[in-house]
Design a protein around this motif. Structure first.
Motif, PDB file in Angstrom:
ATOM      1  N   VAL A  27      62.482  57.519  56.967  1.00  0.00           N
ATOM      2  CA  VAL A  27      63.097  56.119  57.370  1.00  0.00           C
ATOM      3  C   VAL A  27      62.332  55.619  55.872  1.00  0.00           C
ATOM      4  N   THR A  28      63.133  54.830  55.481  1.00  0.00           N
ATOM      5  CA  THR A  28      62.874  53.709  54.563  1.00  0.00           C
ATOM      6  C   THR A  28      62.473  52.640  54.675  1.00  0.00           C
ATOM      7  N   LEU A  29      61.367  51.297  53.680  1.00  0.00           N
ATOM      8  CA  LEU A  29      61.112  50.806  54.612  1.00  0.00           C
ATOM      9  C   LEU A  29      61.487  48.962  53.822  1.00  0.00           C
ATOM     10  N   TRP A  30      62.025  48.671  54.118  1.00  0.00           N
ATOM     11  CA  TRP A  30      62.544  47.102  53.368  1.00  0.00           C
ATOM     12  C   TRP A  30      61.708  45.703  54.765  1.00  0.00           C
ATOM     13  N   SER A  31      62.154  44.619  53.451  1.00  0.00           N
ATOM     14  CA  SER A  31      61.644  42.886  54.048  1.00  0.00           C
ATOM     15  C   SER A  31      62.314  42.284  52.561  1.00  0.00           C
ATOM     16  N   TRP A  32      62.182  41.387  52.916  1.00  0.00           N
ATOM     17  CA  TRP A  32      63.231  40.531  53.071  1.00  0.00           C
ATOM     18  C   TRP A  32      62.883  38.998  52.969  1.00  0.00           C
ATOM     19  N   ASN A  33      63.115  38.147  51.609  1.00  0.00           N
ATOM     20  CA  ASN A  33      62.874  36.368  52.234  1.00  0.00           C
ATOM     21  C   ASN A  33      63.932  36.094  52.622  1.00  0.00           C
ATOM     22  N   VAL A  34      64.471  35.238  53.461  1.00  0.00           N
ATOM     23  CA  VAL A  34      65.365  34.692  53.925  1.00  0.00           C
ATOM     24  C   VAL A  34      65.578  32.998  52.933  1.00  0.00           C
ATOM     25  N   SER A  35      64.778  33.011  52.250  1.00  0.00           N
ATOM     26  CA  SER A  35      64.988  32.067  51.920  1.00  0.00           C
ATOM     27  C   SER A  35      65.637  32.098  50.557  1.00  0.00           C
ATOM     28  N   THR A  36      65.322  33.487  49.242  1.00  0.00           N
ATOM     29  CA  THR A  36      64.885  33.321  48.490  1.00  0.00           C
ATOM     30  C   THR A  36      66.354  34.863  47.436  1.00  0.00           C
ATOM     31  N   TRP A 102      76.371  56.685  55.135  1.00  0.00           N
ATOM     32  CA  TRP A 102      76.201  56.207  55.916  1.00  0.00           C
ATOM     33  C   TRP A 102      74.644  55.598  56.485  1.00  0.00           C
ATOM     34  N   ILE A 103      74.250  54.683  56.805  1.00  0.00           N
ATOM     35  CA  ILE A 103      72.829  53.982  56.745  1.00  0.00           C
ATOM     36  C   ILE A 103      72.998  52.850  57.943  1.00  0.00           C
ATOM     37  N   SER A 104      71.900  53.261  58.269  1.00  0.00           N
ATOM     38  CA  SER A 104      71.338  52.312  59.965  1.00  0.00           C
ATOM     39  C   SER A 104      70.538  51.273  59.116  1.00  0.00           C
ATOM     40  N   ALA A 105      70.316  49.803  59.523  1.00  0.00           N
ATOM     41  CA  ALA A 105      69.324  49.290  59.042  1.00  0.00           C
ATOM     42  C   ALA A 105      68.562  48.449  60.702  1.00  0.00           C
ATOM     43  N   PHE A 123      65.720  51.175  56.619  1.00  0.00           N
ATOM     44  CA  PHE A 123      67.223  52.114  56.172  1.00  0.00           C
ATOM     45  C   PHE A 123      66.945  53.619  56.917  1.00  0.00           C
ATOM     46  N   ILE A 124      67.708  53.961  57.567  1.00  0.00           N
ATOM     47  CA  ILE A 124      67.685  55.450  58.108  1.00  0.00           C
ATOM     48  C   ILE A 124      69.288  55.914  57.783  1.00  0.00           C
TER      49      ILE A 124
END
Length: 336
Positions: A27-36, A102-105, A123-124
């Motif tokens: 398992v890999t990790l992410w964060s997303w700023n929806v504004s920028t 193939w990636i699963s988000a 992400f996996i």
């Protein structure tokens, strides 16, 4: 100091050790700023996407790696995640050079867990699972096609037998012989475990066994002729050749020379160092009409078998007086 369950308890709950469980699961990790549109990822995510570690990335940067056929769908799905109630999961393909993955988000919708406009997820890499699913779908498609072919063959063999017999007893006996021969030939199509490099059959014998169910046993006997030089076919190639012959014979039984009393089939072969050429020639059947529609599943299966395992080519000549099919294959692959 003696190690006891109590002394290990803090280690058990230590956050950095729990992260090891995430890494072990891929398992890999992410964060997303929806504004920028800025993305932050852990090191394993950078490796997964083929992006240099530490580089500032945005969703648009990552989109450049998404397979073109999936790109719009993924963009729309990510945009819609904020309105989704509950957990979401999106599977898509990415390209790393020539490699496809193939990636699963996965994450939470409806702004659950969002902090100051920042969403979080994982992400996996699910490439192995997707390949297994595609393999099962392909196998199911092939099995369905073969079953349909067998039913068509049985119907055609019944018609052939009825033309060459005069009594019910004779028809039952000859039809049984044909179906028995068909069973022996069909055994050659089954994948054989533990394949060896040693040749398992002579090409002439193989073709004769495969085509025996389609030849008339009575008044019209001998309308299928096999003329090939003495050469060996490897165990792996035997399955492929059997599949190809079954497909061509089934089509001939439905629409070609074997569908009428007057039709004949000649299978010949020539061999050189560079290639083995097998020619399937039909004569005396109905007027040949070039198919207008795209190739069906069976034709695609034959083409994939020839170009894939046998590293060759297949050509169809839709002459009015009879179909001619020419297969050119690699002699080394034929013997393997």
């Amino acid at each position: 100091m003696t190690t006891t369950p109590e002394t290990l308890k803090p280690l058990l709950w230590e956050p950095k050790n729990l992260v090891r469980a995430i890494e072990a699961a891929g398992v890999t990790l992410w964060s997303w700023n929806v504004s920028t549109d800025a993305f932050a990822m852990d090191d394993h995510s950078y490796e997964l996407w083929g992006v240099p570690k530490g580089k500032d990335v945005t969703f648009e940067d990552l989109s450049a790696h998404i397979h073109p056929a999936d790109r719009d769908r993924v963009r729309a799905a990510f945009t819609a995640t904020r309105s989704i109630i509950g957990a979401y999961e999106i599977d898509f393909r990415i390209m790393i050079g020539d490699e496809l993955k193939w990636i699963s988000a996965r994450g939470q919708g409806d702004d659950v867990g969002m902090i100051k406009g920042i969403m979080f997820g994982i992400f996996i890499d699910v490439t192995g699972r997707k390949q297994a699913e595609e393999g099962r779908e392909l196998l199911a498609g092939e099995m369905s096609h073969r079953v349909k072919n067998l039913l068509a063959i049985a119907s055609g063999l019944t018609a052939i037998t009825s033309r060459s017999t005069t009594t019910v007893e004779d028809m039952a006996r000859e039809l049984t012989l044909r179906l028995t021969a068909l069973g022996r030939a069909h055994d050659l199509v089954r994948p054989v475990p533990g394949q060896t490099e040693a040749p398992s059959a002579l090409l002439g014998d193989l073709l004769t066994v495969l085509l025996a169910p389609y030849d008339d046993l009575g008044a019209f006997s001998g309308r299928i002729r096999v003329s090939v030089p003495r050469m060996s076919v490897g165990e792996g190639a035997t399955t492929v050749v059997a599949l190809i012959v079954h497909e061509l014979a089934t089509n001939s039984l439905k629409y070609g020379a074997l569908s009428v009393d007057t039709g004949t089939l000649d299978v010949s072969c020539s061999a050189q160092n560079e290639a083995v050429t097998i020619v399937w020639t039909e004569n005396g059947g109905p007027k040949v009409v070039h198919p207008q529609s795209k190739s069906g599943y069976g034709s695609k299966l034959v083409e994939r078998s020839v170009t894939g395992h046998l590293r060759g080519s297949i050509d169809y000549n839709w002459a009015q007086d009879g179909l001619v099919v020419t297969l050119v294959v690699d002699p080394e692959r034929l013997a393997s």
